[in-house]
Design a protein around this motif. Structure first.
Motif, PDB file in Angstrom:
ATOM      1  N   HIS A  34     -99.859 -68.793 -18.602  1.00  0.00           N
ATOM      2  CA  HIS A  34     -98.666 -68.216 -19.209  1.00  0.00           C
ATOM      3  C   HIS A  34     -97.621 -68.087 -18.119  1.00  0.00           C
ATOM      4  CE1 HIS A  34    -100.695 -67.117 -22.939  1.00  0.00           C
ATOM      5  NE2 HIS A  34    -101.724 -66.858 -22.191  1.00  0.00           N
ATOM      6  N   TYR A 153     -91.529 -73.077 -31.041  1.00  0.00           N
ATOM      7  CA  TYR A 153     -90.120 -72.827 -31.308  1.00  0.00           C
ATOM      8  C   TYR A 153     -89.773 -73.429 -32.656  1.00  0.00           C
ATOM      9  CZ  TYR A 153     -85.218 -72.023 -30.466  1.00  0.00           C
ATOM     10  OH  TYR A 153     -83.936 -71.553 -30.565  1.00  0.00           O
ATOM     11  N   MET A 191     -97.509 -75.002 -43.578  1.00  0.00           N
ATOM     12  CA  MET A 191     -97.474 -73.660 -42.982  1.00  0.00           C
ATOM     13  C   MET A 191     -96.149 -73.381 -42.264  1.00  0.00           C
ATOM     14  SD  MET A 191    -100.296 -72.234 -43.820  1.00  0.00           S
ATOM     15  CE  MET A 191    -100.625 -70.856 -42.725  1.00  0.00           C
ATOM     16  N   VAL A 193     -92.726 -73.959 -43.721  1.00  0.00           N
ATOM     17  CA  VAL A 193     -91.932 -74.487 -44.827  1.00  0.00           C
ATOM     18  C   VAL A 193     -90.432 -74.447 -44.606  1.00  0.00           C
ATOM     19  CG1 VAL A 193     -93.667 -74.165 -46.587  1.00  0.00           C
ATOM     20  CG2 VAL A 193     -92.121 -72.282 -46.055  1.00  0.00           C
ATOM     21  N   TYR A 268     -93.789 -71.383 -52.450  1.00  0.00           N
ATOM     22  CA  TYR A 268     -92.894 -70.721 -51.501  1.00  0.00           C
ATOM     23  C   TYR A 268     -91.455 -70.846 -51.962  1.00  0.00           C
ATOM     24  CZ  TYR A 268     -97.155 -71.311 -48.801  1.00  0.00           C
ATOM     25  OH  TYR A 268     -98.459 -71.310 -48.395  1.00  0.00           O
ATOM     26  N   HIS A 271     -86.826 -71.879 -50.174  1.00  0.00           N
ATOM     27  CA  HIS A 271     -86.678 -72.532 -48.872  1.00  0.00           C
ATOM     28  C   HIS A 271     -85.930 -73.840 -49.022  1.00  0.00           C
ATOM     29  CE1 HIS A 271     -89.032 -69.750 -46.478  1.00  0.00           C
ATOM     30  NE2 HIS A 271     -89.863 -69.673 -47.488  1.00  0.00           N
TER      31      HIS A 271
ATOM     32  N   MET B   1     -95.632 -70.119 -40.993  1.00  0.00           N
ATOM     33  CA  MET B   1     -95.475 -68.766 -41.534  1.00  0.00           C
ATOM     34  C   MET B   1     -96.491 -67.829 -40.908  1.00  0.00           C
ATOM     35  SD  MET B   1     -96.728 -69.552 -45.354  1.00  0.00           S
ATOM     36  CE  MET B   1     -95.473 -70.823 -45.512  1.00  0.00           C
ATOM     37  N   PHE B  30     -98.069 -63.313 -22.857  1.00  0.00           N
ATOM     38  CA  PHE B  30     -99.050 -62.327 -22.434  1.00  0.00           C
ATOM     39  C   PHE B  30     -98.500 -60.951 -22.073  1.00  0.00           C
ATOM     40  CE2 PHE B  30    -103.263 -61.326 -21.089  1.00  0.00           C
ATOM     41  CZ  PHE B  30    -103.120 -60.471 -20.015  1.00  0.00           C
ATOM     42  N   PHE B  31     -97.511 -60.949 -21.193  1.00  0.00           N
ATOM     43  CA  PHE B  31     -97.037 -59.667 -20.689  1.00  0.00           C
ATOM     44  C   PHE B  31     -96.209 -58.887 -21.692  1.00  0.00           C
ATOM     45  CE2 PHE B  31     -98.294 -58.766 -16.421  1.00  0.00           C
ATOM     46  CZ  PHE B  31     -98.870 -59.950 -16.031  1.00  0.00           C
ATOM     47  N   ARG B  33     -96.974 -58.637 -24.924  1.00  0.00           N
ATOM     48  CA  ARG B  33     -97.716 -58.254 -26.124  1.00  0.00           C
ATOM     49  C   ARG B  33     -97.785 -56.760 -26.386  1.00  0.00           C
ATOM     50  NH1 ARG B  33    -102.443 -62.867 -25.712  1.00  0.00           N
ATOM     51  NH2 ARG B  33    -100.963 -64.581 -25.936  1.00  0.00           N
ATOM     52  N   ASN B  83     -89.854 -65.116 -41.666  1.00  0.00           N
ATOM     53  CA  ASN B  83     -89.092 -65.342 -42.891  1.00  0.00           C
ATOM     54  C   ASN B  83     -89.622 -66.485 -43.755  1.00  0.00           C
ATOM     55  OD1 ASN B  83     -88.251 -67.496 -41.378  1.00  0.00           O
ATOM     56  ND2 ASN B  83     -86.189 -66.715 -41.023  1.00  0.00           N
ATOM     57  N   GLU B  84     -90.746 -67.085 -43.335  1.00  0.00           N
ATOM     58  CA  GLU B  84     -91.335 -68.130 -44.178  1.00  0.00           C
ATOM     59  C   GLU B  84     -92.400 -67.545 -45.096  1.00  0.00           C
ATOM     60  OE1 GLU B  84     -92.824 -71.113 -41.514  1.00  0.00           O
ATOM     61  OE2 GLU B  84     -90.958 -72.233 -41.544  1.00  0.00           O
ATOM     62  N   GLN B 131    -103.161 -64.727 -43.103  1.00  0.00           N
ATOM     63  CA  GLN B 131    -102.290 -65.615 -42.327  1.00  0.00           C
ATOM     64  C   GLN B 131    -102.028 -66.905 -43.106  1.00  0.00           C
ATOM     65  OE1 GLN B 131    -100.521 -64.941 -39.902  1.00  0.00           O
ATOM     66  NE2 GLN B 131    -101.523 -63.408 -38.646  1.00  0.00           N
ATOM     67  N   ASN B 132    -103.016 -67.296 -43.903  1.00  0.00           N
ATOM     68  CA  ASN B 132    -102.788 -68.449 -44.770  1.00  0.00           C
ATOM     69  C   ASN B 132    -102.683 -67.940 -46.198  1.00  0.00           C
ATOM     70  OD1 ASN B 132    -102.913 -70.725 -46.396  1.00  0.00           O
ATOM     71  ND2 ASN B 132    -104.247 -71.824 -44.982  1.00  0.00           N
ATOM     72  N   PRO B 133    -101.467 -67.749 -46.689  1.00  0.00           N
ATOM     73  CA  PRO B 133    -101.286 -67.082 -47.975  1.00  0.00           C
ATOM     74  C   PRO B 133    -101.971 -67.784 -49.149  1.00  0.00           C
ATOM     75  CG  PRO B 133     -99.194 -67.935 -47.158  1.00  0.00           C
ATOM     76  CD  PRO B 133    -100.187 -68.109 -46.081  1.00  0.00           C
ATOM     77  N   PHE B 209     -88.997 -63.232 -24.952  1.00  0.00           N
ATOM     78  CA  PHE B 209     -88.286 -64.414 -24.461  1.00  0.00           C
ATOM     79  C   PHE B 209     -88.344 -65.591 -25.404  1.00  0.00           C
ATOM     80  CE2 PHE B 209     -89.666 -62.405 -20.376  1.00  0.00           C
ATOM     81  CZ  PHE B 209     -88.431 -61.904 -20.063  1.00  0.00           C
ATOM     82  N   HIS B 211     -86.355 -66.366 -27.785  1.00  0.00           N
ATOM     83  CA  HIS B 211     -85.072 -66.979 -28.056  1.00  0.00           C
ATOM     84  C   HIS B 211     -84.217 -67.024 -26.814  1.00  0.00           C
ATOM     85  CE1 HIS B 211     -86.215 -66.826 -32.187  1.00  0.00           C
ATOM     86  NE2 HIS B 211     -86.604 -65.612 -32.000  1.00  0.00           N
ATOM     87  N   LEU B 214     -81.961 -71.647 -22.501  1.00  0.00           N
ATOM     88  CA  LEU B 214     -82.531 -72.417 -21.397  1.00  0.00           C
ATOM     89  C   LEU B 214     -81.480 -72.736 -20.366  1.00  0.00           C
ATOM     90  CD1 LEU B 214     -84.776 -74.618 -23.580  1.00  0.00           C
ATOM     91  CD2 LEU B 214     -85.527 -72.931 -21.933  1.00  0.00           C
TER      92      LEU B 214
END
Lengths: 363, 214
Positions: A34, A153, A191, A193, A268, A271, B1, B30-31, B33, B83-84, B131-133, B209, B211, B214
């Motif tokens: 990291h 990103y 995943m 979207v 979904y 979107h 998502m 890591f730092f 979190r 937002n997804e 996590q997987n809707p 960080f 956003h 660069l």
């Protein structure tokens, strides 16, 4: 802080030495690294890796100089391009967008292809070229690097463009690879979207598959009076089968993509990316049907000139309505269904806009 | 998502109490979190504080969406997502979790509970599964009984604050944020990387960080 090119070169060499040693000791370092800023020196970053307390990756803010230094080292044979790619991969974990890193990566890949004694492609008779195992490994690695950066990103245009570049220049739009990519990125797309770049990548894959396939069949169409079509090797049919030339049903692929789009839009709501994607797919279908229809007409004309007369098949083709009007009808029904049941304001807006677009298409 | 946090809270008369929380901060570096986690707890508590009993709301902050459900019996749940992530599934999750929690944990423990004292181990599993809707809730496409028009939508965290109230003050007064997180928030504000009274999302983003230009 003024730096001479020698100072840069020395720094780069030190960095490379550190990294080489680090990788030698632990090749899986990349998974645990990291990046974080060094409090004491602005513009410097350390790599946090417990087993290697010393700063493994000193990345100066001045990327251009650093990358130039690395290019020099590669050209002089001091730095192994593969190691440089590893370093780049690490940098991308922290800076997944960095344009300079991607540009440099393409330069390194080009060096690898050009300078190697092994060819990147093997010819397989009349079926054209396929990438060697070595090239395939490089391609796979790039797909992974792009995938990771895309996850770091949202709508990472640079990562996805690089992915496209690799398919164009390393994989030469090999059909099997295109098909693999289409299926392997499906889950990721579902995943993410609202990742416009991810869906644009799928559009690129489909477009390329169409262009690669249509080119082959138009080669066939150009010589309809020959006893054998240009692509099949009459002498060595077994070989033709064993080289795994995939049979593509373009219509089926596009239909699957439409189904995929329907599924996502239903699950979904709201979107815009999904609706944009649908437009592209519909347009590709529309275009494909149009071009195939005109090809069918050409065959008809040539048959005429060879005095074979109208076959039943060509008569039928002339009578059937244009396939896409059926598609249009289905799309309108889909939109109606969405508008009547959805409660999401944005979804309704996108559905209406899509309908308006379809109307302009059929004009 | 993505789902980042799932919390169960109690909206007491005087203050909001965190009962149990699950986090997924693996996408942050890591730092950052622990700070991110603290900010999410802080946000969840603030949202419940400013939401009435018997309401559902979604608070939007650029790339984050915080969904909250405060029941009439003062039990509340907050899920922080990107937002997804479909909000319908988020509310289904909250409903399910609060229902299960109320059956497993005695009402008497709610006003005075804390994550250390409350026994409700299922939360991490729920967060991970959802996590997987589509895997977690295959009926996503089916119209929920829930009337979506009744969900209050806030376009920013600021709309939850009262007139004259500043986020900076709330941050510095917070018991949930550690000194490091507060110091970080302050440094970042004063260095003009974030405007004063900035949005919470920027505060969290500043930690990670994500956003950063660069």
């Amino acid at each position: 802080m003024a730096e001479t090119s020698e100072e840069v070169a020395v720094l780069v060499q030190r960095v490379v030495k550190d990294i080489t040693n680090a990788f030698r000791r632990n090749p899986h370092i990349i998974d645990r690294c990291h990046m974080y800023p060094a409090a004491s020196k602005p513009g410097l970053y350390h790599c946090m890796e417990r087993e290697h307390r010393s700063s493994i990756c000193k990345m100066r803010k001045n990327q251009q100089r650093r990358l130039l230094g690395r290019k020099e080292l590669i050209l002089s044979g001091t730095l192994n391009p593969i190691k440089d790619l590893h370093l780049g991969k690490l940098a991308l974990t922290k800076f997944p967008k960095s344009p300079e890193t991607w540009i440099h990566r393409r330069w390194v890949l080009q060096q690898l292809i050009q300078e190697t004694s092994l060819p990147s492609f093997m010819t397989k008779g009349n079926l054209g070229t396929i990438p060697t195992e070595r090239a395939q490994r490089l391609i796979q690695e790039e797909m992974e690097v792009c995938g990771e950066a895309a996850g770091r990103y949202p709508s990472n245009y640079n990562a996805w463009s690089h992915r496209i570049w690799v398919l164009q220049h390393l994989a030469k739009l090999d059909v099997k690879i295109l098909l693999d990519e289409l299926s392997s990125t499906k889950h990721w797309a579902s995943m993410h979207v609202s990742d416009h770049s991810g869906f644009h990548y799928r559009q690129f894959l489909l477009k390329s598959l169409i262009s690669q396939t249509v080119t082959d069949s138009s080669v066939m169409e150009q010589n309809p009076l020959r006893s054998e079509p240009a692509l099949v090797l009459p002498k060595d049919e077994e070989a033709a089968v064993s080289t795994e030339e995939p049979r593509i049903n373009l219509h089926h692929l596009l239909e699957e993509e439409v189904e995929f789009s329907t599924d996502l839009i239903d699950s979904y709501p709201g979107h815009e990316t999904l609706w944009c994607h649908r437009r592209h797919i519909f347009y590709l279908q529309h275009h494909l049907n149009g071009s195939q229809l005109s090809q069918a007409m050409e065959v008809d004309g040539l048959n005429d000139s060879s005095k074979q007369g109208y076959s039943q098949e060509t008569k039928r083709l002339k009578r059937t309505p244009a396939p896409d009007s059926l598609g249009l009808e289905m799309e309108h029904r889909f939109i109606d269904q969405i508008l009547s049941t959805c409660r999401n304001v944005e979804q309704a807006r996108f559905a209406s806009a899509y309908r308006k677009w379809l109307v302009t298409l059929s004009q | 998502m993505k789902l980042y946090s799932l919390s169960v809270l109690y909206k007491g008369e005087a203050k909001v109490v965190l009962l149990k929380a699950a986090y997924d901060v693996s996408s942050f570096s890591f730092f950052q979190r622990s700070s991110v986690q603290e900010f999410m707890t802080f946000t969840s508590q603030l949202i419940v504080e400013r939401s009435s009993k018997g309401t559902r709301a979604s608070v939007k902050e650029q790339d984050y969406l915080c969904h909250v459900y405060v029941r009439n019996d003062s039990l509340a749940g907050v899920v922080i997502a990107d937002n997804e992530y479909p909000s319908r599934v988020a509310f289904t999750l909250l409903e399910k979790v609060l229902d299960e929690f109320s059956k497993q944990v005695d009402r008497i423990d709610w006003p005075v509970g804390s994550p250390a004292t409350i026994h409700y181990p299922a939360l991490d599993g729920h967060l991970s599964r959802y996590q997987n809707p589509r895997e977690a809730d295959p009926m996503t496409k089916v119209q929920a009984e829930l009337d979506e028009t009744k969900i209050i939508l806030h376009n920013t965290m600021e709309s939850l604050l009262e007139r004259g109230e500043k986020l900076d003050d709330l941050v510095s007064k917070s018991e949930v944020l550690g000194t490091q997180s507060k110091a970080f928030y302050k440094t970042v504000s004063t260095q003009h990387l974030l405007p004063p009274g900035c949005s919470l999302q920027r505060a969290v983003a500043a930690c990670c960080f994500w956003h950063s230009p660069l």
